[in-house]
Design a protein around this motif. Structure first.
Motif, PDB file in Angstrom:
ATOM      1  N   PRO A  75       0.830  -1.196   0.000  1.00  0.00           N
ATOM      2  CA  PRO A  75       0.000   0.000   0.000  1.00  0.00           C
ATOM      3  C   PRO A  75       0.870   1.255   0.000  1.00  0.00           C
ATOM      4  O   PRO A  75       1.943   1.287   0.593  1.00  0.00           O
ATOM      5  N   ALA A  76       0.388   2.271  -0.696  1.00  0.00           N
ATOM      6  CA  ALA A  76       1.125   3.536  -0.783  1.00  0.00           C
ATOM      7  C   ALA A  76       1.001   4.286   0.540  1.00  0.00           C
ATOM      8  O   ALA A  76      -0.023   4.200   1.222  1.00  0.00           O
ATOM      9  N   PRO A  77       2.045   5.022   0.920  1.00  0.00           N
ATOM     10  CA  PRO A  77       1.962   5.829   2.147  1.00  0.00           C
ATOM     11  C   PRO A  77       0.796   6.813   2.082  1.00  0.00           C
ATOM     12  O   PRO A  77       0.384   7.236   1.008  1.00  0.00           O
ATOM     13  N   VAL A  78       0.285   7.179   3.243  1.00  0.00           N
ATOM     14  CA  VAL A  78      -0.843   8.110   3.346  1.00  0.00           C
ATOM     15  C   VAL A  78      -0.322   9.426   3.920  1.00  0.00           C
ATOM     16  O   VAL A  78       0.366   9.429   4.940  1.00  0.00           O
ATOM     17  N   THR A  79      -0.644  10.533   3.253  1.00  0.00           N
ATOM     18  CA  THR A  79      -0.232  11.852   3.728  1.00  0.00           C
ATOM     19  C   THR A  79      -1.419  12.534   4.387  1.00  0.00           C
ATOM     20  O   THR A  79      -2.498  12.608   3.803  1.00  0.00           O
ATOM     21  N   LEU A  80      -1.202  12.994   5.614  1.00  0.00           N
ATOM     22  CA  LEU A  80      -2.261  13.641   6.385  1.00  0.00           C
ATOM     23  C   LEU A  80      -1.880  15.085   6.691  1.00  0.00           C
ATOM     24  O   LEU A  80      -0.758  15.375   7.086  1.00  0.00           O
ATOM     25  N   ALA A  81      -2.848  15.974   6.519  1.00  0.00           N
ATOM     26  CA  ALA A  81      -2.647  17.375   6.895  1.00  0.00           C
ATOM     27  C   ALA A  81      -2.766  17.500   8.415  1.00  0.00           C
ATOM     28  O   ALA A  81      -3.600  16.853   9.046  1.00  0.00           O
ATOM     29  N   VAL A  82      -1.903  18.331   9.001  1.00  0.00           N
ATOM     30  CA  VAL A  82      -1.905  18.563  10.446  1.00  0.00           C
ATOM     31  C   VAL A  82      -1.973  20.069  10.663  1.00  0.00           C
ATOM     32  O   VAL A  82      -1.292  20.834   9.986  1.00  0.00           O
ATOM     33  N   THR A 105       5.879   8.380  15.166  1.00  0.00           N
ATOM     34  CA  THR A 105       5.967   6.955  15.501  1.00  0.00           C
ATOM     35  C   THR A 105       4.879   6.598  16.500  1.00  0.00           C
ATOM     36  O   THR A 105       4.628   7.342  17.443  1.00  0.00           O
ATOM     37  N   ARG A 106       4.245   5.464  16.314  1.00  0.00           N
ATOM     38  CA  ARG A 106       3.267   4.982  17.277  1.00  0.00           C
ATOM     39  C   ARG A 106       3.983   4.492  18.523  1.00  0.00           C
ATOM     40  O   ARG A 106       5.081   3.939  18.449  1.00  0.00           O
ATOM     41  N   LYS A 107       3.355   4.706  19.685  1.00  0.00           N
ATOM     42  CA  LYS A 107       3.925   4.223  20.939  1.00  0.00           C
ATOM     43  C   LYS A 107       3.886   2.700  20.952  1.00  0.00           C
ATOM     44  O   LYS A 107       2.974   2.087  20.405  1.00  0.00           O
ATOM     45  N   ASP A 134       3.750   5.652   6.734  1.00  0.00           N
ATOM     46  CA  ASP A 134       4.192   4.541   5.882  1.00  0.00           C
ATOM     47  C   ASP A 134       3.354   3.273   6.089  1.00  0.00           C
ATOM     48  O   ASP A 134       3.627   2.249   5.484  1.00  0.00           O
ATOM     49  N   LEU A 135       2.358   3.345   6.957  1.00  0.00           N
ATOM     50  CA  LEU A 135       1.428   2.251   7.250  1.00  0.00           C
ATOM     51  C   LEU A 135       2.080   1.082   7.983  1.00  0.00           C
ATOM     52  O   LEU A 135       1.568  -0.025   7.978  1.00  0.00           O
ATOM     53  N   HIS A 136       3.223   1.334   8.608  1.00  0.00           N
ATOM     54  CA  HIS A 136       3.892   0.321   9.418  1.00  0.00           C
ATOM     55  C   HIS A 136       4.223   0.873  10.804  1.00  0.00           C
ATOM     56  O   HIS A 136       5.190   0.453  11.428  1.00  0.00           O
ATOM     57  N   GLY A 137       3.442   1.868  11.275  1.00  0.00           N
ATOM     58  CA  GLY A 137       3.644   2.395  12.618  1.00  0.00           C
ATOM     59  C   GLY A 137       4.593   3.571  12.709  1.00  0.00           C
ATOM     60  O   GLY A 137       4.900   4.030  13.800  1.00  0.00           O
ATOM     61  N   ARG A 138       5.060   4.071  11.566  1.00  0.00           N
ATOM     62  CA  ARG A 138       5.927   5.246  11.589  1.00  0.00           C
ATOM     63  C   ARG A 138       5.754   6.056  10.317  1.00  0.00           C
ATOM     64  O   ARG A 138       5.117   5.626   9.380  1.00  0.00           O
ATOM     65  N   GLY A 139       6.314   7.223  10.329  1.00  0.00           N
ATOM     66  CA  GLY A 139       6.220   8.083   9.161  1.00  0.00           C
ATOM     67  C   GLY A 139       7.091   9.309   9.337  1.00  0.00           C
ATOM     68  O   GLY A 139       7.898   9.391  10.271  1.00  0.00           O
TER      69      GLY A 139
END
Length: 137
Positions: A36-43, A86-88, A65-70
């Motif tokens: 899957p392609a990475p997802v870009t989110l506006a913040v 990064t997800r905790k 990157d859909l693997h818990g980090r970006g």
């Protein structure tokens, strides 16, 4: 005469070869779907104290990157911040985002995702400015 018969038989068979009764099976093509392609989110970072008020609303981007980090990127008064999100450990919803500024400042954020594309949290700039963080939307 038997030698002549044998020689004739050998000569007759020397042009023969064995052919398989069934043709070889066609190679099997297995198509693996692309990752899957990475997802870009506006913040958006909204000022939450007096130090942040003068900075206004800050727009940032998180690319997951859909693997818990970006990656995490922001720009505050012309200073570019680059870092990671990064997800905790052990959590699928809570995470940290940190960025180092091009002029030596830093930005640290904590967030919680309500869904895969929406979340909220808070950020602190190294000068003490506090922001309320909204992800997605």
């Amino acid at each position: 005469m038997t030698g002549l018969v044998v020689s004739a038989a050998v000569a007759a068979l020397s042009g023969c070869y064995v052919a398989p009764i069934q043709p070889a099976p066609a190679p099997v093509m297995v198509q693996v779907p692309p990752p899957p392609a990475p997802v870009t989110l506006a913040v958006r970072l909204y000022p939450a104290n007096d130090q942040a008020t003068g900075l206004g609303v800050v727009h940032a981007v998180v690319t997951n990157d859909l693997h818990g980090r970006g990656t995490f990127q922001a720009n505050i008064l012309g200073e570019s911040f680059m870092g990671e999100a990064t997800r905790k450990a052990g959590s699928s919803r809570e995470g940290l985002a940190s960025g180092a500024g091009s002029r030596g400042s830093y930005l640290s954020c904590q967030y919680s995702m309500n869904s895969s594309t929406l979340g909220m949290g808070s950020c602190r700039l190294s000068n003490g400015a506090l922001f309320t963080m909204h992800v997605g939307g």
